[in-house]
Structure formats: C-alpha cells, structure tokens
Design a protein around this motif. Sequence first.
Motif, PDB file in Angstrom:
ATOM      1  N   MET A   1       1.876  -9.632  12.392  1.00  0.00           N
ATOM      2  CA  MET A   1       2.323  -8.130  12.716  1.00  0.00           C
ATOM      3  C   MET A   1       1.623  -7.112  13.169  1.00  0.00           C
ATOM      4  SD  MET A   1       4.072  -7.050   9.058  1.00  0.00           S
ATOM      5  CE  MET A   1       4.244  -5.020   9.144  1.00  0.00           C
ATOM      6  N   SER A   2       2.278  -7.094  15.110  1.00  0.00           N
ATOM      7  CA  SER A   2       0.441  -5.942  16.018  1.00  0.00           C
ATOM      8  C   SER A   2       0.483  -4.865  15.397  1.00  0.00           C
ATOM      9  CB  SER A   2       1.512  -6.346  17.448  1.00  0.00           C
ATOM     10  OG  SER A   2       2.455  -5.952  17.314  1.00  0.00           O
ATOM     11  N   ALA A   3       1.429  -4.178  14.563  1.00  0.00           N
ATOM     12  CA  ALA A   3       1.110  -2.566  13.566  1.00  0.00           C
ATOM     13  C   ALA A   3      -0.001  -2.860  13.329  1.00  0.00           C
ATOM     14  CB  ALA A   3       2.096  -2.717  13.428  1.00  0.00           C
ATOM     15  N   VAL A   4      -0.321  -4.116  12.226  1.00  0.00           N
ATOM     16  CA  VAL A   4      -1.353  -4.502  11.302  1.00  0.00           C
ATOM     17  C   VAL A   4      -2.021  -4.250  12.068  1.00  0.00           C
ATOM     18  CG1 VAL A   4      -2.108  -5.244   9.628  1.00  0.00           C
ATOM     19  CG2 VAL A   4      -0.054  -4.407   9.084  1.00  0.00           C
ATOM     20  N   ALA A   5      -2.401  -5.364  13.471  1.00  0.00           N
ATOM     21  CA  ALA A   5      -3.308  -5.425  14.044  1.00  0.00           C
ATOM     22  C   ALA A   5      -4.592  -3.607  14.366  1.00  0.00           C
ATOM     23  CB  ALA A   5      -3.683  -6.652  14.467  1.00  0.00           C
ATOM     24  N   ILE A  39      -1.849 -11.872   6.629  1.00  0.00           N
ATOM     25  CA  ILE A  39      -2.516 -10.943   7.320  1.00  0.00           C
ATOM     26  C   ILE A  39      -3.113  -9.813   7.074  1.00  0.00           C
ATOM     27  CG2 ILE A  39      -2.182  -9.300   8.914  1.00  0.00           C
ATOM     28  CD1 ILE A  39       1.656 -10.365   9.492  1.00  0.00           C
ATOM     29  N   SER A  40      -4.285 -10.238   7.533  1.00  0.00           N
ATOM     30  CA  SER A  40      -5.373  -9.064   7.132  1.00  0.00           C
ATOM     31  C   SER A  40      -5.402  -7.691   7.344  1.00  0.00           C
ATOM     32  CB  SER A  40      -6.917 -10.139   7.873  1.00  0.00           C
ATOM     33  OG  SER A  40      -7.850  -9.322   7.356  1.00  0.00           O
ATOM     34  N   TYR A  41      -6.135  -6.646   6.734  1.00  0.00           N
ATOM     35  CA  TYR A  41      -6.104  -4.963   7.193  1.00  0.00           C
ATOM     36  C   TYR A  41      -7.542  -5.126   6.249  1.00  0.00           C
ATOM     37  CZ  TYR A  41      -4.099  -5.660   2.386  1.00  0.00           C
ATOM     38  OH  TYR A  41      -3.853  -5.988   1.191  1.00  0.00           O
TER      39      TYR A  41
END
Length: 233
Positions: A1-5, A39-41
């Motif tokens: 998810m590009s939004a998270v990145a 996905i890492s946050y």
Amino acid sequence: MSAVASARSWRGVLRQLGLLSTSAGAMRSVRAHADRLGISYEHFTGRRRWVDEELRQSIAEASDWHEAARSLDGAGEAAIAALQGHAARLGVDSGHLAPREAASADAELRPDTSRLDRAGSLLAAAWYTMCGCDVSWPLEPSRYDLVISSGGEMRRVQVKTTTTRAAGTWKAYLSTSRSARRPYSPDEIDEFFVIDGDLAHYVIPLAAVGGLHAIHLSAYARFRVAGLPVGGR
C-alpha cells in the motif's frame, strides 16, 4: 500500500485513501490489512519528530536518558518518560543507560508555607488525632475534608489554609470559587479547621461564620487552639 509508505501516521493513510481520518473503525481495518500484507509502518511518527530506528540508534549511542532525549530534539522529564515508554514497547535494550541521579542525601529539607494548601488536611488530621479523635477521610470528593469522631459524636470538617495578609491580620476564605463563590451550609459541614501563615490553628464552628465568604482571623481569636506540639512540648 503506497499510502502507508508515504504517510507518517494512520490518519495520514486514511486521508490518502479518501476515508474519514477520525474513524477508529477505519483505522483498525487499514492497520489489519497492513499487518496481513506484511507492510511495515515503523516509520510512522504521529506527533513525534523521530522514527523507531532513530530511537534505537539514539539509545545505543547515549550514556543516559537525558543524552538520548537531547539527540532526538527532546528535553525534560516528560520527553524522557515518553522515550522510556517507546523503548519498552519496541523491546529496545536500555540497560546500559545510567539512571537519573538521585537527590543528594545531604540536601536540606525545609518546610515552606507556599505549600501550606497542600499540607492543610494532613496537618488538621494530625491535630485531631493527637487530640484523641478518630479521623476518617471521604472516599469520594465531598464538601467536607475530614470526619472526626470524639466521645460518640461525629463532625464534618472543612480545612482551610491562608497565607494572605489583610488589614494587619490573616484573611481566610471560607467559600468555594469554581464558578461563583459559594458558602458552606449546615447540611454540608459542622466546623472549619483553619491554619494561617504562622501555622496557628483555629477550630471555628460553622454556626459562628455561616454565610460568610471570608473572615479576618484576628476577630476569631477565641477559636484559636493549641498547635501541634514541638520538641516534646
């Protein structure tokens, strides 16, 4: 998810996805999807100025918590407490950091009447106890501070302190002042225990001052009582 990145917080992710950023349900759902997809946050900072990896590096290189906080543009007890909490959450080893210095055992402790308002109820409870009364404290906020029992009689006591001088004497306020000054009624208390800036004690029945918002203690000298004994006297 590009939004998270590209985001720095879950609210930022929700905004990028066109969702309500204050929705707790949407936030939980998006986070669950990120966890499921791996996905890492860790780069999320929220209101922080640093990311988790910077915290790890700062702690590894610092010799104490103050140094770690300064390296992350923080200072003070609140910043240190926040760092310690984040370190515990992330499992960061901080055992090498020197503990904060304890106050010197030789530091002189000196009572200060600027703290009299905080000590008032404790001093009153000690006085009644040394007079042979049983003292109880209300479990919930009440209009009285203490309940004392003596000779089978129970009385509700409101404790007041004063460090205010007026007209050559101590001025004590007997009413509360949250929105508008409100005096105490016979349904709420039975007597006042007043401590002035000289640490003189007064036990004043409500019947003697009912309806008054403030008094000058020189006019109530007849209600002054012996203070706490000092040096065995």
